[in-house]
Design a protein around this motif. Structure first.
Motif, PDB file in Angstrom:
ATOM      1  N   LEU A   1       0.829  -1.204   0.000  1.00 17.77           N
ATOM      2  CA  LEU A   1       0.000   0.000   0.000  1.00 17.77           C
ATOM      3  C   LEU A   1       0.864   1.256   0.000  1.00 17.77           C
ATOM      4  N   LYS A   2       1.908   1.254   0.793  1.00 18.99           N
ATOM      5  CA  LYS A   2       2.818   2.401   0.854  1.00 18.99           C
ATOM      6  C   LYS A   2       3.449   2.648  -0.513  1.00 18.99           C
TER       7      LYS A   2
ATOM      8  N   ALA B   1       0.821   4.096  -2.856  1.00 18.90           N
ATOM      9  CA  ALA B   1       0.533   5.495  -2.535  1.00 18.90           C
ATOM     10  C   ALA B   1       1.666   6.415  -3.004  1.00 18.90           C
TER      11      ALA B   1
ATOM     12  N   HIS C   1       0.820   9.414  -6.186  1.00 20.22           N
ATOM     13  CA  HIS C   1       0.608  10.466  -5.185  1.00 20.22           C
ATOM     14  C   HIS C   1      -0.592  11.374  -5.455  1.00 20.22           C
TER      15      HIS C   1
ATOM     16  N   THR D   1      -6.909   9.451  -5.732  1.00 21.83           N
ATOM     17  CA  THR D   1      -7.873   9.641  -4.648  1.00 21.83           C
ATOM     18  C   THR D   1      -7.844   8.418  -3.736  1.00 21.83           C
ATOM     19  N   LEU D   2      -8.472   8.527  -2.590  1.00 25.07           N
ATOM     20  CA  LEU D   2      -8.540   7.398  -1.664  1.00 25.07           C
ATOM     21  C   LEU D   2      -9.247   6.213  -2.321  1.00 25.07           C
ATOM     22  N   ALA D   3     -10.321   6.476  -3.036  1.00 21.76           N
ATOM     23  CA  ALA D   3     -11.058   5.401  -3.711  1.00 21.76           C
ATOM     24  C   ALA D   3     -10.172   4.712  -4.748  1.00 21.76           C
ATOM     25  N   GLU D   4      -9.385   5.485  -5.471  1.00 26.25           N
ATOM     26  CA  GLU D   4      -8.484   4.905  -6.473  1.00 26.25           C
ATOM     27  C   GLU D   4      -7.404   4.051  -5.802  1.00 26.25           C
ATOM     28  N   LEU D   5      -6.867   4.531  -4.691  1.00 25.70           N
ATOM     29  CA  LEU D   5      -5.869   3.749  -3.967  1.00 25.70           C
ATOM     30  C   LEU D   5      -6.459   2.442  -3.457  1.00 25.70           C
ATOM     31  N   CYS D   6      -7.697   2.494  -2.980  1.00 23.53           N
ATOM     32  CA  CYS D   6      -8.373   1.278  -2.525  1.00 23.53           C
ATOM     33  C   CYS D   6      -8.527   0.282  -3.674  1.00 23.53           C
TER      34      CYS D   6
ATOM     35  N   GLY E   1     -11.434   0.463   3.019  1.00 19.92           N
ATOM     36  CA  GLY E   1     -12.164   1.700   2.759  1.00 19.92           C
ATOM     37  C   GLY E   1     -11.501   2.888   3.381  1.00 19.92           C
TER      38      GLY E   1
END
Length: 99
Positions: free
Chosen positions: A71-72, A75, A79, A82-87, A99
């Protein structure tokens, strides 16, 4: 949300001990939820304590250390995501939805 102060808790218990006021009236008087007054009084009756309860267990993380490292990396390389895209990216990579 922070717990109510010990001072407020003690005032509520003092009014309760006087015995002339219902729990609903106490809640209205101190502008707190009726459920808080009910739980505080129950805690006081059962334990004699009015301090906020301490959380004894931390909710375990859904991800392993390896998945957290992935995950790191995701991310850092995305950079502007969005949070949804990272999920979504994490789910595609390790098969775990967060989530």
């Amino acid at each position: 949300m922070r717990p109510y102060s010990l001072d407020l808790r003690q005032k509520i218990i003092d009014v309760y001990i006087e015995g002339n006021t219902s729990q609903r009236q106490i809640a209205q008087q101190f502008r707190v939820a009726y459920s808080f007054v009910r739980k505080l009084i129950k805690q006081y009756r059962e334990t004699g304590e009015i301090a906020p309860k301490r959380r004894t267990e931390q909710t375990p993380t859904k991800l392993s250390n390896e998945q957290l490292e992935i995950l790191k990396t995701i991310a850092e390389s995305n950079h502007d995501a969005t949070l949804a895209e990272l999920c979504d990216l994490l789910e595609q990579r390790v098969g775990v939805r967060i989530g």
